[in-house]
Design a protein around this motif. Structure first.
Motif, PDB file in Angstrom:
ATOM      1  N   ILE A 146       7.942   8.699  17.484  1.00  0.00           N
ATOM      2  CA  ILE A 146       7.634   8.155  18.813  1.00  0.00           C
ATOM      3  C   ILE A 146       7.164   6.708  18.686  1.00  0.00           C
ATOM      4  CG2 ILE A 146       6.035   8.329  20.775  1.00  0.00           C
ATOM      5  CD1 ILE A 146       6.211  11.418  20.386  1.00  0.00           C
ATOM      6  N   TRP A 147       6.287   6.460  17.717  1.00  0.00           N
ATOM      7  CA  TRP A 147       5.802   5.093  17.484  1.00  0.00           C
ATOM      8  C   TRP A 147       6.969   4.167  17.157  1.00  0.00           C
ATOM      9  CZ3 TRP A 147       6.198   2.061  13.105  1.00  0.00           C
ATOM     10  CH2 TRP A 147       5.502   0.859  13.149  1.00  0.00           C
ATOM     11  N   PHE A 148       7.885   4.618  16.294  1.00  0.00           N
ATOM     12  CA  PHE A 148       9.047   3.809  15.916  1.00  0.00           C
ATOM     13  C   PHE A 148       9.889   3.471  17.140  1.00  0.00           C
ATOM     14  CE2 PHE A 148      13.563   3.697  14.726  1.00  0.00           C
ATOM     15  CZ  PHE A 148      13.559   2.553  13.949  1.00  0.00           C
ATOM     16  N   VAL A 149      10.144   4.457  17.981  1.00  0.00           N
ATOM     17  CA  VAL A 149      10.952   4.235  19.183  1.00  0.00           C
ATOM     18  C   VAL A 149      10.250   3.251  20.119  1.00  0.00           C
ATOM     19  CG1 VAL A 149      11.861   5.347  21.275  1.00  0.00           C
ATOM     20  CG2 VAL A 149      12.184   6.437  19.045  1.00  0.00           C
TER      21      VAL A 149
ATOM     22  N   ASP B   7       0.839  -1.199   0.000  1.00  0.00           N
ATOM     23  CA  ASP B   7       0.000   0.000   0.000  1.00  0.00           C
ATOM     24  C   ASP B   7       0.871   1.245   0.000  1.00  0.00           C
ATOM     25  OD1 ASP B   7      -2.466  -1.439   0.274  1.00  0.00           O
ATOM     26  OD2 ASP B   7      -2.001  -1.717   2.399  1.00  0.00           O
ATOM     27  N   ASN B   8       0.289   2.334  -0.467  1.00  0.00           N
ATOM     28  CA  ASN B   8       0.942   3.637  -0.340  1.00  0.00           C
ATOM     29  C   ASN B   8       0.699   4.114   1.091  1.00  0.00           C
ATOM     30  OD1 ASN B   8      -0.191   3.308  -3.221  1.00  0.00           O
ATOM     31  ND2 ASN B   8       1.479   4.747  -3.441  1.00  0.00           N
ATOM     32  N   ILE B   9       1.761   4.552   1.766  1.00  0.00           N
ATOM     33  CA  ILE B   9       1.642   4.940   3.166  1.00  0.00           C
ATOM     34  C   ILE B   9       2.081   6.389   3.341  1.00  0.00           C
ATOM     35  CG2 ILE B   9       2.385   4.441   5.533  1.00  0.00           C
ATOM     36  CD1 ILE B   9       2.973   1.554   4.546  1.00  0.00           C
ATOM     37  N   VAL B  10       1.266   7.143   4.082  1.00  0.00           N
ATOM     38  CA  VAL B  10       1.564   8.540   4.399  1.00  0.00           C
ATOM     39  C   VAL B  10       1.493   8.694   5.910  1.00  0.00           C
ATOM     40  CG1 VAL B  10       0.822  10.935   4.176  1.00  0.00           C
ATOM     41  CG2 VAL B  10       0.575   9.395   2.247  1.00  0.00           C
ATOM     42  N   ARG B  11       2.508   9.339   6.465  1.00  0.00           N
ATOM     43  CA  ARG B  11       2.504   9.669   7.898  1.00  0.00           C
ATOM     44  C   ARG B  11       2.685  11.180   7.991  1.00  0.00           C
ATOM     45  NH1 ARG B  11       6.662   4.991   8.847  1.00  0.00           N
ATOM     46  NH2 ARG B  11       5.266   3.223   8.812  1.00  0.00           N
ATOM     47  N   ILE B  12       1.613  11.882   8.310  1.00  0.00           N
ATOM     48  CA  ILE B  12       1.677  13.345   8.277  1.00  0.00           C
ATOM     49  C   ILE B  12       1.563  14.012   9.649  1.00  0.00           C
ATOM     50  CG2 ILE B  12       0.929  13.600   5.886  1.00  0.00           C
ATOM     51  CD1 ILE B  12      -1.898  14.119   6.939  1.00  0.00           C
ATOM     52  N   LYS B  13       1.425  13.232  10.703  1.00  0.00           N
ATOM     53  CA  LYS B  13       1.378  13.822  12.045  1.00  0.00           C
ATOM     54  C   LYS B  13       2.814  13.967  12.548  1.00  0.00           C
ATOM     55  CE  LYS B  13      -3.101  11.948  13.368  1.00  0.00           C
ATOM     56  NZ  LYS B  13      -3.800  11.035  14.278  1.00  0.00           N
ATOM     57  N   PRO B  14       3.280  15.205  12.700  1.00  0.00           N
ATOM     58  CA  PRO B  14       4.674  15.408  13.128  1.00  0.00           C
ATOM     59  C   PRO B  14       4.971  14.726  14.463  1.00  0.00           C
ATOM     60  CG  PRO B  14       3.687  17.477  12.445  1.00  0.00           C
ATOM     61  CD  PRO B  14       2.590  16.452  12.487  1.00  0.00           C
ATOM     62  N   ILE B  15       6.125  14.113  14.526  1.00  0.00           N
ATOM     63  CA  ILE B  15       6.701  13.471  15.702  1.00  0.00           C
ATOM     64  C   ILE B  15       6.035  12.138  16.053  1.00  0.00           C
ATOM     65  CG2 ILE B  15       7.457  13.833  18.112  1.00  0.00           C
ATOM     66  CD1 ILE B  15       8.668  15.791  16.013  1.00  0.00           C
ATOM     67  N   VAL B  16       4.804  11.927  15.662  1.00  0.00           N
ATOM     68  CA  VAL B  16       4.068  10.720  16.035  1.00  0.00           C
ATOM     69  C   VAL B  16       4.749   9.464  15.507  1.00  0.00           C
ATOM     70  CG1 VAL B  16       1.888   9.469  15.762  1.00  0.00           C
ATOM     71  CG2 VAL B  16       1.880  11.916  16.270  1.00  0.00           C
ATOM     72  N   SER B  17       5.149   9.450  14.239  1.00  0.00           N
ATOM     73  CA  SER B  17       5.738   8.223  13.692  1.00  0.00           C
ATOM     74  C   SER B  17       7.102   7.938  14.320  1.00  0.00           C
ATOM     75  CB  SER B  17       5.837   8.287  12.168  1.00  0.00           C
ATOM     76  OG  SER B  17       6.723   9.284  11.754  1.00  0.00           O
TER      77      SER B  17
ATOM     78  N   GLY C 265       8.969   3.161  -0.105  1.00  0.00           N
ATOM     79  CA  GLY C 265       9.170   3.914   1.119  1.00  0.00           C
ATOM     80  C   GLY C 265       7.845   4.505   1.539  1.00  0.00           C
ATOM     81  N   VAL C 266       7.914   5.371   2.519  1.00  0.00           N
ATOM     82  CA  VAL C 266       6.736   5.973   3.119  1.00  0.00           C
ATOM     83  C   VAL C 266       6.902   7.480   3.058  1.00  0.00           C
ATOM     84  CG1 VAL C 266       5.519   6.240   5.315  1.00  0.00           C
ATOM     85  CG2 VAL C 266       6.461   4.012   4.676  1.00  0.00           C
ATOM     86  N   PHE C 267       5.832   8.193   2.728  1.00  0.00           N
ATOM     87  CA  PHE C 267       5.884   9.654   2.858  1.00  0.00           C
ATOM     88  C   PHE C 267       5.705   9.952   4.335  1.00  0.00           C
ATOM     89  CE2 PHE C 267       4.745  13.961   3.177  1.00  0.00           C
ATOM     90  CZ  PHE C 267       5.219  14.607   2.066  1.00  0.00           C
ATOM     91  N   ASP C 268       6.771  10.412   4.975  1.00  0.00           N
ATOM     92  CA  ASP C 268       6.758  10.625   6.420  1.00  0.00           C
ATOM     93  C   ASP C 268       7.233  12.040   6.725  1.00  0.00           C
ATOM     94  OD1 ASP C 268       7.018  10.545   9.186  1.00  0.00           O
ATOM     95  OD2 ASP C 268       7.921   8.554   9.197  1.00  0.00           O
ATOM     96  N   VAL C 269       6.344  12.839   7.295  1.00  0.00           N
ATOM     97  CA  VAL C 269       6.694  14.220   7.613  1.00  0.00           C
ATOM     98  C   VAL C 269       7.848  14.272   8.621  1.00  0.00           C
ATOM     99  CG1 VAL C 269       5.037  14.625   9.483  1.00  0.00           C
ATOM    100  CG2 VAL C 269       5.707  16.504   8.006  1.00  0.00           C
ATOM    101  N   ASP C 270       7.965  13.258   9.477  1.00  0.00           N
ATOM    102  CA  ASP C 270       9.097  13.229  10.414  1.00  0.00           C
ATOM    103  C   ASP C 270      10.428  13.132   9.684  1.00  0.00           C
ATOM    104  OD1 ASP C 270       7.293  13.417  12.434  1.00  0.00           O
ATOM    105  OD2 ASP C 270       7.802  11.508  13.387  1.00  0.00           O
ATOM    106  N   ASP C 271      10.458  12.390   8.582  1.00  0.00           N
ATOM    107  CA  ASP C 271      11.685  12.340   7.773  1.00  0.00           C
ATOM    108  C   ASP C 271      12.041  13.722   7.256  1.00  0.00           C
ATOM    109  OD1 ASP C 271      11.855   9.635   8.195  1.00  0.00           O
ATOM    110  OD2 ASP C 271      11.235   9.059   6.169  1.00  0.00           O
ATOM    111  N   VAL C 272      11.038  14.452   6.786  1.00  0.00           N
ATOM    112  CA  VAL C 272      11.274  15.809   6.288  1.00  0.00           C
ATOM    113  C   VAL C 272      11.844  16.683   7.404  1.00  0.00           C
ATOM    114  CG1 VAL C 272      10.197  17.890   5.322  1.00  0.00           C
ATOM    115  CG2 VAL C 272       9.488  15.625   4.503  1.00  0.00           C
TER     116      VAL C 272
END
Length: 141
Positions: free
Chosen positions: A44-47, A32-42, A107-114
């Protein structure tokens, strides 16, 4: 001398980094195409979900450290000596890369990466400033 080395190495480095972002580290195409747009959430979830502190450090710190060299782009492109111009240009570019990860599902579009990548660029810009102001006689030229 440092500027000449930088000009020589930054393009291959950017290509290597793009390879890592799309194909490296055993990356497989997502279903699937995955987007994570909530800053810091992904992050924290990863950790929280990662057992290995080494993986946490490698991924989170890597997202910062690997982008430090782009803070020096003002050495090649004079219009990017200004932090505002550098950040606007970089964020535009990294959003395109993140979108390509999303659309290719490599990959994932992740605002945390940005955010983390941009922080790396900012650190690089700060390091460049220190080098230019404090060590210019010895290092920069």
């Amino acid at each position: 001398m440092l500027k000449k080395f930088y000009k020589f190495i930054i393009l291959p480095y950017a290509i290597f980094l793009l390879y890592l972002m799309f194909f490296g580290m055993g990356r497989l195409q997502y279903e699937d195409n995955i987007v994570r747009i909530k800053p810091i959430v992904s992050t924290i979830w990863f950790v929280q979900e990662t057992i290995s502190w080494l993986d946490i450090i490698r991924i989170v710190l890597g997202n910062v450290v690997m982008f430090i060299p782009f803070g020096f782009l003002g050495w090649i492109f004079p219009q990017l000596k200004n932090l505002k111009n550098l950040v606007i240009t970089f964020v535009s570019a990294i959003v395109i890369v993140e979108a390509l990860q999303y659309f290719s599902r490599l990959g994932v579009f992740d605002v945390d990466d940005v955010i983390l990548n941009t922080f790396g660029v900012f650190l690089g810009w700060q390091i460049k400033r220190v080098l230019e102001t404090k060590l210019s006689k010895f290092v920069v030229e």
